[in-house]
Design a protein around this motif. Sequence first.
Motif, mmCIF file in Angstrom:
data_model
loop_
_atom_site.group_PDB
_atom_site.id
_atom_site.type_symbol
_atom_site.label_atom_id
_atom_site.label_comp_id
_atom_site.label_asym_id
_atom_site.label_seq_id
_atom_site.Cartn_x
_atom_site.Cartn_y
_atom_site.Cartn_z
ATOM 1 N N PRO A 1 0.742 -1.390 -0.060
ATOM 2 C CA PRO A 1 -0.093 0.105 -0.003
ATOM 3 C C PRO A 1 0.950 1.304 0.045
ATOM 4 C CG PRO A 1 -1.120 -1.541 1.429
ATOM 5 C CD PRO A 1 0.540 -2.135 1.048
ATOM 6 N N SER A 2 1.833 1.317 1.060
ATOM 7 C CA SER A 2 2.904 2.473 1.015
ATOM 8 C C SER A 2 3.490 2.745 -0.445
ATOM 9 C CB SER A 2 3.600 2.413 2.117
ATOM 10 O OG SER A 2 4.686 1.356 1.897
ATOM 11 N N CYS A 3 3.911 1.542 -1.030
ATOM 12 C CA CYS A 3 4.479 1.567 -2.428
ATOM 13 C C CYS A 3 3.596 2.108 -3.266
ATOM 14 C CB CYS A 3 5.087 0.308 -2.772
ATOM 15 S SG CYS A 3 6.550 -0.564 -1.856
ATOM 16 N N ARG A 4 2.300 1.907 -3.327
ATOM 17 C CA ARG A 4 1.475 2.368 -4.383
ATOM 18 C C ARG A 4 1.068 3.838 -4.129
ATOM 19 N NH1 ARG A 4 -1.192 -2.930 -3.697
ATOM 20 N NH2 ARG A 4 -2.326 -2.135 -1.916
ATOM 21 N N PHE B 1 -5.331 11.736 -5.881
ATOM 22 C CA PHE B 1 -4.344 10.824 -5.301
ATOM 23 C C PHE B 1 -5.232 9.254 -4.918
ATOM 24 C CE2 PHE B 1 -3.033 8.988 -1.410
ATOM 25 C CZ PHE B 1 -1.648 8.615 -1.573
ATOM 26 N N GLU B 2 -6.433 9.647 -4.568
ATOM 27 C CA GLU B 2 -7.155 8.404 -3.978
ATOM 28 C C GLU B 2 -7.526 7.393 -5.059
ATOM 29 O OE1 GLU B 2 -10.731 7.152 -0.942
ATOM 30 O OE2 GLU B 2 -10.576 9.267 -1.493
ATOM 31 N N LEU B 3 -7.809 8.167 -6.306
ATOM 32 C CA LEU B 3 -8.271 7.319 -7.622
ATOM 33 C C LEU B 3 -6.820 6.364 -7.765
ATOM 34 C CD1 LEU B 3 -10.319 9.645 -9.620
ATOM 35 C CD2 LEU B 3 -11.086 7.366 -8.748
ATOM 36 N N ALA C 1 5.375 14.328 -6.484
ATOM 37 C CA ALA C 1 5.491 14.336 -5.141
ATOM 38 C C ALA C 1 5.835 13.267 -4.421
ATOM 39 C CB ALA C 1 4.166 15.048 -4.527
ATOM 40 N N GLU C 2 6.659 12.219 -5.279
ATOM 41 C CA GLU C 2 6.992 11.037 -4.576
ATOM 42 C C GLU C 2 7.880 11.083 -3.565
ATOM 43 O OE1 GLU C 2 9.644 6.886 -6.233
ATOM 44 O OE2 GLU C 2 9.237 8.622 -7.264
ATOM 45 N N LEU C 3 8.803 12.036 -3.695
ATOM 46 C CA LEU C 3 9.770 12.209 -2.389
ATOM 47 C C LEU C 3 9.118 12.874 -1.224
ATOM 48 C CD1 LEU C 3 13.125 13.198 -4.117
ATOM 49 C CD2 LEU C 3 12.222 10.794 -3.771
ATOM 50 N N SER C 4 8.341 13.647 -1.419
ATOM 51 C CA SER C 4 7.362 14.382 -0.251
ATOM 52 C C SER C 4 6.723 13.198 0.241
ATOM 53 C CB SER C 4 6.612 15.472 -0.854
ATOM 54 O OG SER C 4 7.384 16.444 -1.335
ATOM 55 N N MET C 5 6.050 12.378 -0.455
ATOM 56 C CA MET C 5 5.200 11.155 0.309
ATOM 57 C C MET C 5 5.998 10.290 0.877
ATOM 58 S SD MET C 5 2.461 9.648 0.877
ATOM 59 C CE MET C 5 1.167 10.492 -0.093
ATOM 60 N N ALA D 1 1.310 6.843 -6.636
ATOM 61 C CA ALA D 1 0.172 7.753 -6.859
ATOM 62 C C ALA D 1 0.794 9.350 -6.714
ATOM 63 C CB ALA D 1 -0.684 7.416 -5.728
ATOM 64 N N ALA D 2 1.582 9.446 -5.512
ATOM 65 C CA ALA D 2 2.262 10.661 -5.439
ATOM 66 C C ALA D 2 3.140 11.128 -6.443
ATOM 67 C CB ALA D 2 2.952 10.921 -4.144
ATOM 68 N N ARG D 3 4.038 10.050 -7.242
ATOM 69 C CA ARG D 3 4.531 10.348 -8.273
ATOM 70 C C ARG D 3 3.932 11.179 -9.543
ATOM 71 N NH1 ARG D 3 7.272 5.332 -10.572
ATOM 72 N NH2 ARG D 3 8.212 5.330 -8.451
ATOM 73 N N GLU D 4 2.791 10.758 -9.718
ATOM 74 C CA GLU D 4 1.843 11.338 -10.736
ATOM 75 C C GLU D 4 1.516 12.684 -10.485
ATOM 76 O OE1 GLU D 4 -1.430 8.914 -11.341
ATOM 77 O OE2 GLU D 4 -0.462 7.127 -11.451
ATOM 78 N N GLN D 5 1.758 13.294 -9.365
ATOM 79 C CA GLN D 5 1.628 14.689 -8.951
ATOM 80 C C GLN D 5 3.101 15.532 -8.821
ATOM 81 O OE1 GLN D 5 -1.661 15.879 -6.500
ATOM 82 N NE2 GLN D 5 -2.796 13.819 -6.705
#
Length: 205
Positions: A93-96, A145-147, A106-110, A100-104
């Motif tokens: 779940p945390s990997c997904r 993000f949730e989608l 924000a992968e490193l922030s997530m 999901a954040a990478r698409e915005q």
Amino acid sequence: MSEEKATLYYVYDPMCSWCWGYKPTWDKVKKTVSGDIDIVYVLGGLAPDSNEPMPKAMQTQIASYWQKIENYLGTEFNHDFWEDNTPRRSTYPSCRAAIAAREQGAELSMLEAIQQAYYLNAKNPSDNEVLLECARNIGLNMERFELALLSPDTHQMLLDEIAFTRSIGSNGFPSLFLKKDGEFTEMPIDYEKSEGTVALLKSRL
């Protein structure tokens, strides 16, 4: 014709305690070499989805890893996690959430938000509610993000990424692979100091 720029792949899992321990040193490595090397984060996927509570013996084992890392590197851990939650051996779940954040953008922030929630605030990133809270805290578009978090496409991206990391030889986290001229070379990791890794990388360029 210009040469292809070298790429450094950082293989990680947001719930990998050694990745948390390595973070201060890795940040120094990244800051020093980022002008010379493209840096790409890839997810290795530590533990598949599971709704089963983590066996007590495994909880004790992982808690001992936290203590070992804390003693070795001085990394801060909130050990209340083991009392305040029902841990599950489930990091997908945390990997997904990272994808999901990478698409915005924000992968490193997530990644940082998940690590802080888990290791400092004793929250369980195996739970989607915690991941949604992390996304909210870093200002993501929550509907997007949730989608993405719940999308089968995101899960397939994770599986593809895991397959890629295994294909280049990664079998633990964190790990570093330098790609140059089409060849992948694993770089040794020094958890305490950045200088050796930096020197080795620069010698390969």
